[in-house]
Design an enzyme around this catalytic site. Structure first.
Site, short mmCIF file in Angstrom:
data_model
loop_
_atom_site.label_atom_id
_atom_site.label_comp_id
_atom_site.label_asym_id
_atom_site.label_seq_id
_atom_site.Cartn_x
_atom_site.Cartn_y
_atom_site.Cartn_z
N ASP A 176 3.96 -19.09 11.99
CA ASP A 176 2.74 -19.41 12.75
C ASP A 176 2.88 -19.19 14.25
O ASP A 176 3.97 -19.21 14.81
CB ASP A 176 2.31 -20.87 12.47
CG ASP A 176 3.42 -21.88 12.78
OD1 ASP A 176 4.60 -21.59 12.51
OD2 ASP A 176 3.09 -22.96 13.29
N GLU B 290 4.85 -24.26 11.23
CA GLU B 290 5.94 -25.07 11.79
C GLU B 290 5.46 -25.91 12.97
O GLU B 290 5.95 -27.01 13.19
CB GLU B 290 7.10 -24.17 12.23
CG GLU B 290 8.37 -24.93 12.60
CD GLU B 290 8.27 -25.66 13.93
OE1 GLU B 290 8.70 -26.82 14.02
OE2 GLU B 290 7.72 -25.08 14.88
N GLU B 291 4.50 -25.37 13.75
CA GLU B 291 4.11 -25.99 15.02
C GLU B 291 3.26 -27.25 14.81
O GLU B 291 2.04 -27.22 14.94
CB GLU B 291 3.35 -24.98 15.89
CG GLU B 291 4.17 -23.77 16.30
CD GLU B 291 5.25 -24.07 17.34
OE1 GLU B 291 5.34 -25.23 17.77
OE2 GLU B 291 5.98 -23.14 17.71
N ARG C 76 25.57 -26.84 15.70
CA ARG C 76 26.46 -27.99 15.79
C ARG C 76 26.46 -28.73 14.45
O ARG C 76 25.46 -28.72 13.72
CB ARG C 76 26.04 -28.95 16.91
CG ARG C 76 24.69 -29.59 16.76
CD ARG C 76 24.43 -30.69 17.78
NE ARG C 76 25.21 -31.87 17.50
CZ ARG C 76 26.28 -32.25 18.22
NH1 ARG C 76 26.68 -31.58 19.26
NH2 ARG C 76 26.95 -33.34 17.88
N HIS D 216 6.78 -21.53 24.20
CA HIS D 216 5.52 -22.25 24.43
C HIS D 216 4.96 -21.98 25.84
O HIS D 216 4.18 -22.77 26.36
CB HIS D 216 5.66 -23.77 24.19
CG HIS D 216 5.90 -24.12 22.76
ND1 HIS D 216 5.44 -25.27 22.16
CD2 HIS D 216 6.55 -23.45 21.77
CE1 HIS D 216 5.81 -25.31 20.90
NE2 HIS D 216 6.49 -24.21 20.63
ZN LIG Z 1 7.41 -23.84 18.89
ZN LIG Z 2 9.35 -22.29 17.07
#
Ligand SMILES: [Zn+2]
Ligand SMILES: [Zn+2]
Length: 364
Positions: A73, A130-131, A170, A356
């Protein structure tokens, strides 16, 4: 000849960049990805968790079933930099590099499907939304893990500011939890000359914003990274009326589950206390959104080893710091072991900003 079609992947990435789609609306993207997998003779399933696409590549010998995940997305941001592949959709932009993640996973599909000379099964997971819209749990709820027998999962996100192509991962918590705060203050309101009759949601709201900052500064263990940010404060419409309502919104993030519980408890406590102190109503909605993204230590070590085979030891940090960004990949890692790694996107410049940001671009 390598099975990897670098020119084709660059063209794919730029085409996706020029045609970004918001969460759960990735119809064109999903169609293109499915067609490319199909052309590689990969079994494809579409419409999983909304617009999700899954490809299955069976190796030449038995072994574990491991998923690789890319998100699809874009964001509601207007792209600022003129470039050949600039977004053609007003107000929508691939400002987080998910166009690149899709192209990367198609590239992996090209290599893995060429001779299938590996033990086990690779499941390619192209995830929607995902956002902030939680496409990962949508795919999980739609049975993606059980249906394809996925035992482990890996994902990669580009990070501007890390040298291009370097890796960082990590063991343990790589990314923060993220929760939403929505707070409405109400009081009678009235003439600005008589605050003793009106209550004052602006003074109470201001006290609340300040008091919430004491959670991270004074109440949590200072060794654990956390942040509480109030990002919206809307109240009033003129200069001689004390308004009856103020609306505050914000976000809370941290890198461990105990601190997350503490933040929710303390936000609730402070809202109640400020309401009592100021004689106003305070109505808090605290919504838990994404949990911490916690890497399985063995999977993280494996990811670091494999990355080092590709780019060399000196370009892999196997014990990087966690950051306070959040990821719905976390929901996969709550179900099965796996790891989420960063890949460097190169330096932040005027032509390529941080994620972003309206100047962002994925580094091909
Ligand atoms: Zn993002
Ligand atoms: Zn992202």
């Amino acid at each position: 000849m390598s099975a990897l079609d670098v020119d084709g992947l660059r063209a794919l990435r730029r085409d996706l960049h020029a045609h970004p789609e918001l969460a759960f609306a990735e119809h064109r993207t999903a169609g293109i990805v499915a067609a490319q997998l199909h052309d590689l003779d990969i079994e494809v399933s579409s419409g999983i968790g909304g617009t999700g696409v899954v490809g299955v590549i069976r190796g030449n010998s038995p072994g574990p079933t491991v998923a690789l995940r890319a998100d699809m997305d874009a964001l509601p941001i207007t792209e600022e930099i003129a470039r050949d592949h600039k977004s053609t959709i007003e107000g929508v932009m691939h400002a987080c590099g998910h166009d690149g993640h899709c192209a990367m996973l198609v590239g992996a599909a090209q290599i893995l499907s060429a001779d299938r000379d590996f033990a086990g099964t690779v499941v390619l997971v192209f995830q929607p939304a995902e956002e902030g819209a939680a496409g990962a749990p949508a795919m999980i709820d739609d049975g993606v893990l059980d249906r394809f027998g996925i035992e482990e999962i890996y994902g990669i996100h580009n990070i501007p500011g890390i040298p291009a192509g370097d890796f960082a991962v990590r063991p343990g918590t790589q990314l923060a939890s993220f929760d939403d705060l929505d707070i409405v203050l109400t009081a009678p309101g009235g003439h600005a000359m008589a605050p003793h009759l009106t209550g004052d949601v602006i003074v109470a709201g201001s006290a609340l914003v300040t008091a919430l900052q004491t959670i991270v500064a004074r109440r949590l263990d200072p060794r654990v990274p956390a942040v509480v940010s109030i990002t919206q404060f809307n109240a009033g419409s003129t200069n001689n009326v004390i308004p009856p309502r103020a609306h505050l919104r914000g976000t809370a993030r941290c890198l461990d589950a105990h601190s997350r519980d503490e933040i929710e408890r303390l936000v609730t406590e402070i809202c109640t206390s400020v309401a009592a102190a100021h004689g106003v109503e305070v109505d808090l909605t605290y919504e838990r959104r994404y949990p911490c993204t916690v890497n399985d230590p063995e999977c993280a070590a494996r990811a670091a080893r494999v990355a080092a085979q590709v780019v060399g030891d000196g370009r892999v940090d196997p014990d990087c710091d966690g950051i306070l960004a959040a990821e719905d990949f976390a929901f996969f890692l709550q179900q099965i072991p796996g790891a989420y790694a960063f890949i460097g996107n190169g330096p932040v410049t005027e032509q390529s900003g941080p994620v972003h940001n309206p100047a962002y671009d994925f580094n091909d």
